[in-house]
Design an enzyme around this catalytic site. Structure first.
Site, PDB file in Angstrom:
ATOM      1  N   GLY A 194      34.142  40.541  56.837  1.00 14.88           N
ATOM      2  CA  GLY A 194      34.858  39.548  57.619  1.00 14.88           C
ATOM      3  C   GLY A 194      36.232  40.045  57.983  1.00 14.88           C
TER       4      GLY A 194
ATOM      5  N   ASP B  70      36.641  25.349  61.793  1.00 13.06           N
ATOM      6  CA  ASP B  70      36.106  26.637  62.265  1.00 13.06           C
ATOM      7  C   ASP B  70      34.573  26.620  62.206  1.00 13.06           C
ATOM      8  OD1 ASP B  70      36.169  29.185  63.309  1.00 13.06           O
ATOM      9  OD2 ASP B  70      36.418  30.172  61.374  1.00 13.06           O
TER      10      ASP B  70
END
Length: 679
Positions: free
Chosen positions: A20, A134
């Protein structure tokens, strides 16, 4: 981090799962609990960044507050040798982005199922006042059984936090951000709803609605460009389903769904035939705050005269220079005074009447809407010059789904025009999701399910792999929703391994033997013989004998007297039928659903078999002959391999026997024509 490295002396790294922006994720083995977990490790270049550390800790704090089967669980959070890490539930599958790519086009019913699971998780977060901020397919995981899990609460925030508006930076992924987030305004629950609408769009079309060369161009489209039609991409998509996308992604948050549950309820009925002709959703233009209605102005003869004079100075001067006639008769003055008084009284009466008319026209009556469909109720409210307010959904066993339970203000009450009327609408019977309870303590599970309103039944079975009181099998599929008021849940519960010293059953009736067997948890099988020693219906002998020891759940053969033997031309004949009961390996049953379905077994039956989670099969045998009825269990047993069983029959020349074998709730063997000559 290399394979084989043991983090904090507990988590052995197996391999890398993904990368990530701030952290790497590894698959690991929990050496203490013997289970696979996902370890999220803050990257080296962020370990001295206080904001990154705070976000990392925030993700753990946010997720641990939430208890929902569709939210990835956080097991542990710690720091060792300067390395911040999270230990999370491992989901064996892929993210929704890849799932869409691999499975597109996705059937509409499955789309509804996927979104219902996502909405369930987001609703749980909102219930705890946590906004995800998100939501995107990359943060939604799909396991190999199609079960949804939401992850990454790193930038979520509490709805009550006094946070600064992000004016110079955008938090979240640009393709799924709401217009208000893009403008730097504070995110709300309706911002998450916008993201859910974008996700639904992508599941239906396989792509995001807005793309561009730069993040700025995409942001402008989210703020200004109308949402593209999913029906332009696929005309087969029902209009009701497209309406969910359009309402969820309205530019103004006030035009979106008020809650995630409201969106889920609307989507859940989008495939219903009753909504086949639904018009396309459009945002209503804002009404003028001031109505251009005719206004009643106060009237006064004096004011009119003054105004006229002020408008014409020449007349005013002429009037001032005219000689005053002081010789008018007194009678004429009195008559003029009465006319003036009468005129004033008349004007006052007219004003009062006009005020009453205006006041009456400013009020209306709340229409009767209870029991009507939600859409009909909204139409009635608008026809009464009222405004539809908040719509809340509440489960009800009495009021059908989508019909109104009550309104506020109450029906038939007088209110001002333009008043908001809020509705409570039935979402149908309350449905409760059940889980996989195999291996858990029956008493704990029973109490939990009865508290939800379910009726719970129990069957006992011995087990060497599960301790006494633990659940061996369940007769329902894990993850499904049921109405507790109408659903009965049945469990097979382990009796463990226990020895029973048999008492003398001689002289007992069959009912007494059954009562004793249930009490000590053994399984009797009955046979019938002629006897001169015991009257008809009484036990003649047993095997094993009295005072012998057997395992709890074991079998005891009991012979019951038919009474003295009588001469008869139609004499009973005894014979045996041998059958082999096939064993089903439940560990492989789940992976063979498609094969089972092709063989003609329903998916419900197949899924029921695969939920047991045990390597044991509970088998019930039913037998019908001269002494037995097919409506009662002849023998109950637990098998772990293909097992041969001998069934004893006693039939006269005119009788026909039957038997059937039920394994884990499904009939697998049956013979309705058993005769002496056929065996």
């Amino acid at each position: 981090m290399n394979k084989g490295y043991v983090l904090n002396g507990r988590y052995e790294i197996i391999g890398r799962l993904g990368e990530g922006g701030m952290a790497d994720v590894y698959l690991a083995e929990d050496l203490i609990l013997k289970r696979k977990v996902a370890v999220k490790l803050l990257r080296l270049d962020f370990r001295d960044n206080p904001k990154a550390k705070k976000r990392f800790q925030h993700e753990a704090m946010a997720a641990t507050q939430l208890d929902n089967p569709h939210i990835v669980g956080i097991y542990d959070v710690d720091e060792v040798e300067g390395m911040q890490y999270l230990v999370m539930e491992f989901v064996d599958g892929e993210d929704l982005k890849k799932y869409i790519k691999d499975n597109f086009p996705i059937p509409y019913a499955e789309v509804v199922n996927i979104m219902e699971q996502i909405c369930s998780a987001v609703s749980e977060a909102h219930r705890h006042n946590i906004i995800h901020r998100d939501l995107k397919p990359q943060n939604i995981l799909v396991d190999k059984n199609g079960y949804i899990k939401i992850t990454d609460f790193g930038i979520s925030r509490a709805g009550t936090e006094d946070t600064m508006t992000q004016t110079r930076s955008i938090i979240g992924s640009i393709h799924y951000l709401s217009p208000e987030q893009i403008k730097g305004q504070m995110a709300t629950t309706r911002s998450d709803i916008y993201s859910l609408g974008i996700i639904l769009y992508e599941i239906l079309t396989g792509k995001v609605p807005f793309n561009g060369d730069t993040a700025v161009s995409i942001a402008i489209k989210h703020s200004q460009t109308p949402m593209p039609s999913v029906r332009d991409f696929d005309p087969r998509i029902p209009q009701a389903m497209e309406n969910v996308v359009l309402k969820a992604t309205a530019k103004d948050p006030d035009d979106r769904y008020q809650t995630v549950n409201e969106m889920a309820a609307d989507l859940n009925t989008s495939l219903d035939k009753s909504r086949a002709n639904e018009p396309k959703f459009t945002v209503q233009p804002p009404q003028n705050s001031v109505d251009e209605a005719t206004r009643v102005m106060p009237f006064s003869p004096l004011a009119d005269t003054t105004a006229s004079a002020a408008a014409n100075p020449a007349k005013r001067e002429e009037k001032a220079t005219q000689p005053t006639n002081n010789k008018q008769p007194a009678k004429k003055k009195r008559r003029r005074r009465w006319w003036l008084i009468g005129g004033i009284v008349g004007v006052l009466l007219i004003i009062m009447a006009l005020n009453m008319i205006v006041s009456a026209n400013g009020k209306t009556t709340v229409p009767i809407v209870s029991g009507t469909l939600e859409t009909e109720a909204e139409a009635k409210i608008k026809d009464a010059d009222l405004v539809v307010g908040d719509i809340k959904y509440q489960s009800s066993d009495k009021i059908d789904r989508h019909r109104v339970i009550s309104s506020s203000p109450k029906e038939s009450s007088k209110v001002k025009k333009g008043t908001k009327v809020s509705l409570v609408v039935s979402s149908g019977p309350r449905l409760v999701r059940v889980g996989n309870y195999v291996g858990q303590e029956y008493d704990v599970v029973k109490q939990k399910l009865e508290d939800e309103g379910f009726t719970v039944h129990k069957r006992n079975a011995p087990s060497s792999s599960f301790g006494s009181g633990r659940i061996l099998q369940q007769d329902f599929e894990s993850g499904k929703r049921f109405n507790p008021a109408t659903k009965t849940l049945t469990f097979v519960v382990s009796t463990g391994v226990k020895r029973i010293t048999l008492k003398d059953l001689t002289g007992m009736t069959k009912a007494q033997v059954v009562s004793y067997s249930n009490k000590v948890e053994i399984n009797p099988t009955f046979d019938y013989v002629y006897s001169d020693d015991q009257p008809k219906g009484r036990v003649v002998r047993q095997s094993p004998n009295a005072n012998e020891s057997i395992q709890q759940g074991g079998n005891v053969a009991v012979w019951i007297s038919r009474g003295p033997k009588k001469d008869s031309s139609d004499e009973l004949k005894s014979f045996n039928v041998k059958i082999t009961i096939p064993y089903l390996d439940n560990n492989s049953a789940a992976s063979s659903d498609s094969t089972l379905n092709e063989s003609g077994i329903s998916s419900d039956d197949a899924s029921t078999e695969s939920t047991s989670g045990s390597n044991e099969n509970v088998v019930l045998i039913y037998l019908k002959d001269h002494d037995h009825s097919l409506s009662t269990v002849y023998k109950q047993m637990v098998i772990t391999k293909d097992t041969q069983v001998t069934l004893p029959f006693k039939l006269s020349g005119s009788e026909v026997g039957q038997y059937k074998v039920v394994r884990d709730g499904r009939t697998i063997m049956r013979d309705n024509n058993v005769t002496y000559n056929s065996h």
